[in-house]
Design a protein around this motif. Structure first.
Motif, PDB file in Angstrom:
ATOM      1  N   THR A   1       1.013  -1.259  -0.001  1.00 50.79           N
ATOM      2  CA  THR A   1       0.022   0.009   0.089  1.00 50.79           C
ATOM      3  C   THR A   1       0.973   1.246  -0.119  1.00 50.79           C
ATOM      4  O   THR A   1       0.645   2.274  -0.926  1.00 50.79           O
ATOM      5  CB  THR A   1      -0.884   0.006   1.242  1.00 50.79           C
ATOM      6  OG1 THR A   1      -1.770  -1.175   1.165  1.00 50.79           O
ATOM      7  CG2 THR A   1      -1.903   1.082   1.126  1.00 50.79           C
TER       8      THR A   1
ATOM      9  N   PRO B   1      -3.827   4.243  -6.882  1.00 49.14           N
ATOM     10  CA  PRO B   1      -4.739   3.992  -5.815  1.00 49.14           C
ATOM     11  C   PRO B   1      -4.400   2.849  -5.333  1.00 49.14           C
ATOM     12  O   PRO B   1      -4.022   1.853  -5.569  1.00 49.14           O
ATOM     13  CB  PRO B   1      -6.144   3.630  -6.817  1.00 49.14           C
ATOM     14  CG  PRO B   1      -5.807   4.249  -8.359  1.00 49.14           C
ATOM     15  CD  PRO B   1      -4.202   4.067  -8.396  1.00 49.14           C
TER      16      PRO B   1
ATOM     17  N   ASN C   1      -6.731   8.376  -0.050  1.00 47.27           N
ATOM     18  CA  ASN C   1      -6.894   7.405  -1.377  1.00 47.27           C
ATOM     19  C   ASN C   1      -7.695   8.500  -2.239  1.00 47.27           C
ATOM     20  O   ASN C   1      -7.328   8.698  -3.285  1.00 47.27           O
ATOM     21  CB  ASN C   1      -7.746   6.359  -1.029  1.00 47.27           C
ATOM     22  CG  ASN C   1      -7.292   5.435  -2.132  1.00 47.27           C
ATOM     23  OD1 ASN C   1      -6.145   5.347  -2.686  1.00 47.27           O
ATOM     24  ND2 ASN C   1      -8.122   4.362  -2.743  1.00 47.27           N
TER      25      ASN C   1
END
Length: 325
Positions: A274, A283, A318
């Protein structure tokens, strides 16, 4: 046996190279400089277990590959809903789709006896778009316990772990799982067929749900998070809430939070996937990690205030990433 790897990035190319080494007819579906490097020089794997090079077929067009026996998905879960046009040319009547994803899969309640059987998790499968692209009866789950990275186009650095646990949503042993497992093992991987893959899903998720968003919010490595007292306590709280949700849907991970923390700490100065996505402006894969568990908490009445707070701020991050990207 024919296998197509759709999304032949770090994990996908590593698995494809291992299967090709075992004699499987493998096609890697990739794009850009990575694809061109594979076409020219094959997939070079740099590993503490021994370096090797494989030369599977590589393309950016699934129609060039045609129907296969197994599709191994190396895509991020947030790309599943739009994968239908890429998947369709690869399917015959019995093709399986082996989804190597983090978090809660779209098939989670498929074939699971109990009060939630057949429940569709909206945050994972919005409007049924993922199920439409990846039919439930084709799904084989896969939990990845390997760490890899693309060192440069066509070159995969294998850091640790070779285990890819797989299993049917129903838990029933099948020939298609056994066939893929045997080929993976022949290629040098560990690929146990688990009668209860959901337990593996929750064990891995206990770490991912905490370390992945915290790393993106703080830019810290896994070891750095563990060294910081406040962050370590935050991880504990998120893990406790996650275990409660798991038990509410009928699965006990069966591992202590302290043991799970120690296992994550051993990863050292590892930057989560991430955090890597954030640094690349991509994303972040948060819906299957956080949003899905918050949704299941709402479904089952679990109290998850820490998960809700981290989900809110990481989702805002995000959104801003997507908006400015």
């Amino acid at each position: 046996m024919k296998v197509a790897v759709l999304g032949a990035g770090a994990i996908g190319a590593y698995v494809g190279a291992a299967l090709h080494r075992a004699g499987v007819e493998v096609s890697l579906i990739a794009r850009g400089p990575h694809l061109e490097a594979i076409r020219t020089s094959g997939v070079r794997v740099l590993s503490p277990r021994g370096d090797f090079t494989a030369h599977p077929h590589a393309t950016d067009d699934p129609r060039e590959v045609g129907p296969v026996d197994h599709v191994f998905l190396g895509l991020k879960a947030n790309g599943y809903a739009s994968a239908g046009p890429m998947i369709e040319p690869l399917l015959h009547e019995a093709t399986s789709i082996i989804a190597a994803q983090n978090g809660i899969p779209w098939w989670y309640f498929h074939g699971l006896k109990g009060p939630y059987e057949g429940y569709r998790i909206e945050s994972v499968d919005p409007g049924g778009a993922v199920t439409a692209a990846l039919p439930l009866d084709r799904a084989i789950g896969c939990v990845v316990y390997a760490a890899t990275e693309i060192k440069e186009p066509g070159v995969i650095r294998h850091l640790e772990g070779t285990r890819f646990s797989i299993g049917e949503p129903t838990g029933t042993p099948t020939g298609r799982c056994a066939e893929f497992s045997d080929a993976a093992v022949a290629g040098g991987l560990k690929c146990p067929v688990e009668p209860d893959l959901r337990r593996d899903i929750w064990i891995k998720l206990m770490g991912n749900i905490a370390f992945n968003p915290i790393s993106a919010l703080s830019r810290a490595t896994m070891a750095g998070i563990c060294r910081h007292h406040g962050a370590r306590e935050l991880v504990r709280a998120m893990m406790r809430e996650t275990v409660e949700v798991a038990r509410n849907v009928g699965c006990d991970p069966g591992i202590s939070i302290e043991r799970r923390l120690r296992g994550a700490e051993k990863a050292g100065e590892h930057r989560t996937s991430t955090l890597q996505d954030l640094e690349k402006g991509k994303p972040m894969e948060l819906d299957v990690l956080l949003a899905a568990v918050v949704e299941l908490a709402d479904l089952t009445g679990a109290e998850v205030p820490t998960l809700r707070a981290i989900h809110a701020v990481s989702d805002l991050l995000n959104e801003n990433l997507v908006r400015t990207g």
